[in-house]
Design an enzyme around this catalytic site. Sequence first.
Site: not given
Ligand code: NAP
Length: 241
Positions: A136, A150
């Site tokens: 991130s 985080y």
């Molecule tokens: P999201 O839409 O909230 O999706 C999260 C995914 O991770 C879901 O499939 C969830 O499963 C799964 N998950 C969460 N905890 C888990 C666990 N303990 N074991 C297995 N699976 C788990 O998140 P996102 O925004 O796409 O983020 C994905 C990655 O990008 C993360 O590492 C996040 O830190 C990073 N990121 C995101 C952003 C942003 O702005 N969105 C920015 C920087 C970095 P369920 O559906 O079953 O809950």
Amino acid sequence: MKTLISGGTRGIGRATALDCAARGWPVALNYRGNAAAADATLAAIREAGGTAHAFAADVADPAQVARLFDQAEAALGGLDAVVVNAGIVEQVMPLAEMTPERLDRIVRVNLTAALYQAREAARRLPDGGTIVFVSSAAARLGSPGKYVDYAATKGGVDTLTIGLAKELAPRRIRVNGVRPGIIDTQIHADGGEPDRVAELGPTLPLGRAGTAAEVAAAITWLMSDAASYVSGAILDVAGGR
Ligand code: NAP
């Protein structure tokens, strides 16, 4: 390229799965508990002619991670690539107000779980395989007043990327990371900021938040042969932030 994506059923992971499938790569998708989202992503990939399987596992549990890799290898007939993507935030607040339980959860899901997944990948990927970590922009911004916990875990993921790239280079396993900025997914609602994308988007250098597909494009490029000489790189996908 047979690919395992943790957190592959929603947000950035889902977009990466769709991108892999469009390239003809079969995917194994992990999620924690939202089976409806997993089913929807599987259906979207299969309708487009792709091969996909989904497995529930908590990546913060090493036994479940080992089982997940077993299941993915059995379903796909081996693995060539792993995208370490699952991650969480919690309610925004200053560090002084965070409970030890929350800090422990954030570290386990975002950093310890990345180490567990990386360990299995290092054990199982063939020579020439590839790993991409989803970090991130918080790792370099620090996220003061919101979630420094985080941000600190993502700093750890960046260091893991650098070290593992060197450790696995003799086996020609390329290891890279992406650092997304503010991307339009549901993660912000989990932090108590459902309007974060709409509110902060116009203040960002490119004038908008990013899409999950834009991050996925960077991830699959890093995995692909087009990036054959890229290892130990951490690519910002943050709209200039
Ligand atoms: P999201 O839409 O909230 O999706 C999260 C995914 O991770 C879901 O499939 C969830 O499963 C799964 N998950 C969460 N905890 C888990 C666990 N303990 N074991 C297995 N699976 C788990 O998140 P996102 O925004 O796409 O983020 C994905 C990655 O990008 C993360 O590492 C996040 O830190 C990073 N990121 C995101 C952003 C942003 O702005 N969105 C920015 C920087 C970095 P369920 O559906 O079953 O809950």
